[in-house]
Design an enzyme around this catalytic site. Structure first.
Site, short mmCIF file in Angstrom:
data_model
loop_
_atom_site.label_atom_id
_atom_site.label_comp_id
_atom_site.label_asym_id
_atom_site.label_seq_id
_atom_site.Cartn_x
_atom_site.Cartn_y
_atom_site.Cartn_z
N GLY A 71 -75.95 55.62 -32.80
CA GLY A 71 -76.49 55.80 -34.14
C GLY A 71 -77.94 55.32 -34.26
CG ASN A 151 -74.05 49.44 -42.69
OD1 ASN A 151 -74.88 50.02 -43.39
ND2 ASN A 151 -74.30 48.31 -42.07
CD GLN A 179 -69.98 52.18 -40.80
OE1 GLN A 179 -68.75 52.28 -40.84
NE2 GLN A 179 -70.57 51.33 -39.98
CB CYS A 325 -76.91 44.53 -36.34
SG CYS A 325 -76.07 46.09 -36.19
N1 PLP Z 1 -76.20 53.32 -39.07
C1 PLP Z 1 -75.17 52.73 -39.68
C2 PLP Z 1 -74.86 53.05 -41.10
C3 PLP Z 1 -74.37 51.81 -38.98
O1 PLP Z 1 -73.34 51.23 -39.60
C4 PLP Z 1 -74.69 51.52 -37.63
C5 PLP Z 1 -73.93 50.49 -36.88
O2 PLP Z 1 -73.39 49.56 -37.45
C6 PLP Z 1 -75.76 52.20 -37.03
C7 PLP Z 1 -76.50 53.08 -37.79
C8 PLP Z 1 -76.11 51.97 -35.60
O3 PLP Z 1 -75.19 52.65 -34.75
P1 PLP Z 1 -75.03 52.25 -33.22
O4 PLP Z 1 -74.25 50.98 -33.17
O5 PLP Z 1 -74.28 53.40 -32.61
O6 PLP Z 1 -76.40 52.13 -32.64
#
Ligand code: PLP
Length: 394
Positions: A71, A151, A179, A325
């Site tokens: 993502g 998220n 999500q 994160c």
């Molecule tokens: N966008 C949203 C809304 C997310 O919740 C996340 C991960 O928590 C990401 C992007 C990033 O995705 P990835 O973990 O595959 O890099």
């Protein structure tokens, strides 16, 4: 004792069928999909089959799916790709302050390089008003990027209305659907999206693989330069096992989505209803109904979330205090602050995200242990505060 994992928005366990589907692509079918002999062609065929499945899940054409490492890369690709390919037309981007850092950071990066970004307000349930988007558009606007669902608090944004505004004004529209894909129906035409980010590990696929949907005709600068893979848009030997696992996760999601969505919404509502019956001074964050089927985000006034989580872990219960994160980061969640919570309230907020293995008895157990855990965490919070106060005056 059973472990109760309630952090599915952070990541999901890889489905055993997904693991099984991936295994041959590490061993007997290890070929590079770009090679012409049979090893390579076998891998190529499997990659293209997976691409077809992913496209059909979101009502796209397979040529419109570009594989990424997840993502974060899909979001970066969308935002920087549009900015660099369209800077001759304008330098203005519209987004919100509650986007994931994978959107906010590329926006900040571009701001340092001459682009201008409007961060629209959201209401106290996390909803963007499409009228605000209309008002923010200028003749320099080249991109609107609004997430499909948040998220942290689970609010689902009015994406179709925003997509229509973007289309009427001829502006590229990106939505981060990390999500939602695999959990609720996502149709790129109904949403009016030109670009849409997906991540496999959020719906029982492997980590390190995702995709950006790119509507035919959307002008996007290539993201990774090198070979001709992904039609030159994203160079590098394909992550074949990851792509196969991604395809399998999509296949399973297509079979189970309707049933699972209903089941999770029921469990979510039981959880939300049960919380104030057990705990005083609790407040739900996010929208009460326009909400992901698996998301419960609450503020418990008396106790710090990190202490509640620590105590929950002693009961083999795993949840989160914000996005994965940033959970090692003591800063309060940028999403909760934007929704109007104070830093103290944001630090006292918990996110529970349910998943395929969550059962009714798991929810009953969490509801049963939470009052005791919160009691303990409240005492600990008060003690720590007292200590901090004493050290301040000495
Ligand atoms: N966008 C949203 C809304 C997310 O919740 C996340 C991960 O928590 C990401 C992007 C990033 O995705 P990835 O973990 O595959 O890099």
């Amino acid at each position: 004792m059973n472990r109760i994992y309630l952090d599915h928005a952070a990541t999901t366990p890889t489905h055993p069928e997904v693991v099984k589907a991936m295994l041959p692509y590490f061993s007997s079918a290890f070929g590079n999909p770009s090679t012409l002999y049979s090893y390579g062609q076998e891998a190529r065929k499997a990659v293209e089959e997976a691409r077809n499945k992913i496209a059909s899940l979101i009502n796209a054409q397979s040529e419109e799916i570009v594989f990424t490492s997840g993502g974060t890369e899909a979001d970066n690709f969308a935002i920087k790709g549009v900015a660099y390919a369209n800077e001759h037309k304008g330098n203005h981007i519209i987004t919100t302050p509650i986007e994931h850092h994978a959107v906010l950071e590329p926006c900040k990066f571009l701001e340092k390089r001459g682009f201008s970004v409007t961060y629209l307000p959201v209401d106290n349930q996390g909803l963007v008003d499409p009228q605000d988007i209309k008002n923010a558009i200028t003749d320099k606007t080249i991109l609107i990027s609004i997430m499909h669902a948040n998220n942290e608090v689970g609010t689902i944004e009015p994406i179709s209305a925003i997509g229509k505004i973007a289309k009427d004004r001829g502006i590229i529209f990106h939505t981060d659907a990390v999500q939602t894909v695999g959990h609720i129906p996502v149709d790129v035409d109904k949403l009016g999206a030109d670009l849409l980010s997906i991540s496999a590990h959020k719906f029982y696929g492997p980590k390190g693989i995702g995709a950006l949907y790119v509507r035919k005709g959307t002008k996007l600068a290539p993201f990774i330069h090198g070979g001709e893979q992904e039609k030159g848009q994203r160079a590098g030997t394909e992550n074949t096992p990851g792509i196969i696992g991604f395809g399998k996760a999509v296949e399973i999601a297509m079979q189970e989505m309707t049933k699972e969505r209903t089941r999770l919404s029921h469990l979510r509502d039981k959880f939300i209803k049960g919380l104030p019956e057990q705990i005083e001074q609790i407040q739900l964050n996010g929208h009460p109904t326009k909400r992901l089927p698996n998301n419960v985000n609450v503020t418990i006034d008396s106790a710090r979330a990190d202490l509640v989580l620590l105590n929950l872990e002693t009961e083999w219960i795993y949840a989160s205090s914000g996005s994965a994160c940033s959970s090692s980061n003591p800063e309060p969640s940028h999403v909760l602050l934007t929704l109007g919570l104070s830093p103290e309230q944001a630090r006292s907020s918990l996110r529970f995200t349910l998943g395929r293995e969550t059962t009714e008895s798991d929810i009953e157990r969490v509801l049963e242990v939470l009052p005791r855990i919160i009691g303990k965490a409240t005492v600990m919070s008060e003690l720590l505060e007292g200590l901090a106060r004493r050290s301040r005056c000495c």
